[in-house]
Design an enzyme around this catalytic site. Sequence first.
Site, mmCIF file in Angstrom:
data_model
loop_
_atom_site.group_PDB
_atom_site.id
_atom_site.type_symbol
_atom_site.label_atom_id
_atom_site.label_comp_id
_atom_site.label_asym_id
_atom_site.label_seq_id
_atom_site.Cartn_x
_atom_site.Cartn_y
_atom_site.Cartn_z
ATOM 1 N N GLY A 39 -31.283 50.462 -20.387
ATOM 2 C CA GLY A 39 -30.470 50.891 -21.537
ATOM 3 C C GLY A 39 -29.621 49.839 -22.290
ATOM 4 O O GLY A 39 -29.206 48.967 -21.644
ATOM 5 N N GLN A 86 -39.070 48.052 -19.318
ATOM 6 C CA GLN A 86 -39.240 49.176 -20.038
ATOM 7 C C GLN A 86 -39.051 48.745 -21.454
ATOM 8 O O GLN A 86 -37.960 48.795 -21.926
ATOM 9 C CB GLN A 86 -38.446 50.445 -19.544
ATOM 10 C CG GLN A 86 -38.629 51.942 -20.234
ATOM 11 C CD GLN A 86 -37.729 52.684 -20.086
ATOM 12 O OE1 GLN A 86 -36.688 52.339 -19.484
ATOM 13 N NE2 GLN A 86 -37.877 53.924 -20.241
ATOM 14 N N HIS A 133 10.271 19.978 -11.516
ATOM 15 C CA HIS A 133 10.417 20.512 -12.760
ATOM 16 C C HIS A 133 9.740 19.897 -13.861
ATOM 17 O O HIS A 133 9.910 18.400 -13.935
ATOM 18 C CB HIS A 133 11.837 21.019 -13.196
ATOM 19 C CG HIS A 133 12.746 20.128 -12.215
ATOM 20 N ND1 HIS A 133 13.737 20.848 -11.732
ATOM 21 C CD2 HIS A 133 13.050 18.832 -12.126
ATOM 22 C CE1 HIS A 133 14.329 19.674 -10.993
ATOM 23 N NE2 HIS A 133 13.957 18.593 -11.586
#
Length: 459
Positions: free
Chosen positions: A11, A72, A362
């Site tokens: 689908g 399909q 840092h």
Amino acid sequence: MSNFAIILAAGKGTRMKSDLPKVLHKVAGISMLEHVFRSVGAIQPEKTVTVVGHKAELVEEVLAGQTEFVTQSEQLGTGHAVMMTEPILEGLSGHTLVIAGDTPLITGESLKNLIDFHINHKNVATILTAETDNPFGYGRIVRNDNAEVLRIVEQKDATDFEKQIKEINTGTYVFDNERLFEALKNINTNNAQGEYYITDVIGIFRETGEKVGAYTLKDFDESLGVNDRVALATAESVMRRRINHKHMVNGVSFVNPEATYIDIDVEIALEVQIEANVTLKGQTKIGAETVLTNGTYVVDSTIGAGAVITNSMIEESSVADGVTVGPYAHIRPNSSLGAQVHIGNFVEVKGSSIGENTKAGHLTYIGNCEVGSNVNFGAGTITVNYDGKNKYKTVIGDNVFVGSNSTIIAPVELGDNSLVGAGSTITKDVPADAIAIGRGRQINKDEYATRLPHHPKNQ
């Protein structure tokens, strides 16, 4: 007898409003189709056939090498989808599970119970059902006084009495394989949708007096079929609760499990502490006694034991035992941090290996570097790895001290035990045991400041 499985994944999923096939939308880190495929594995099918259609190549890529595929081309209903598997399954003796690829919450345990129920009751068909206090919109399971299944009636066709039935059809079935394909030859499209319905097979079996049963799920959540983004979010929420519950039972502490997001393949060891708003994605592994604080985000990474990750992001990297990261640090892909490394606030590491006991406390950028052990990066250190076209590597040996506000321009190597003076710009290799200073000499001009507007004498 053998078990077989048919996964319906053809689908488009129009209500999802997406270019991606519906079954490929993800829940807890993997596609809905993969969730279903994993659960189907519990029945140990001899053959698994996945029916594809819309954007078949994308769907096939997800399960390549793990299942057979049939196409399909026209979506003419669930019965038609099962017909497409005829060249592979027709004539085989066994039991065939038919399941939609958009039911990610179904568990392997439930599918195993369904198959066992089907076999033990010698049914030709068994419907997986669920019970809900709000059955509106679902097909109802109509039984006789002996609790035998008579039929499935859709909402629009149900009588007032039938609308009160709380047992609903989940869209998952088990069939005697040979009888399934015989019955499929007798269904038609004489219905409002002009499609072939797999439920018509149930009617055929009842008309011929064959035994049809129903196995009821213990947990209604497992029956959820995802057709839109609302249902997708519901599936995500349920799956998240399951995952977090599993980890808590296994010895992981959560401050707020409702605000913690962990993908299904993440592995977490004992005594890990996880605060709120933590996200762990992909193939991430977390070692024992590690602490992950609020806001931490980890993707496809391995973190060792006893680490502390504080409000930081780690991507596709490895972090050894006892490492501390953050707050506000970013470890980018292809990085590795050795044992006891400290990466502090506002530090970024990219594509670099860092030896044990090294510290960048840092305001540092470490990119494309090979860094040894016991290195100290002063605040504001930048490794300059990009010239606008190419990226270059920096090699830093053991026991190196880099002073604050230094710029190291690759390609360059800092030898073992060397020291870079604060504020330096390094463009050449620094030998082992050397001190490198690459900055302008300070000049003091006595009394010169008295000439400037800011000086109190000039106010």
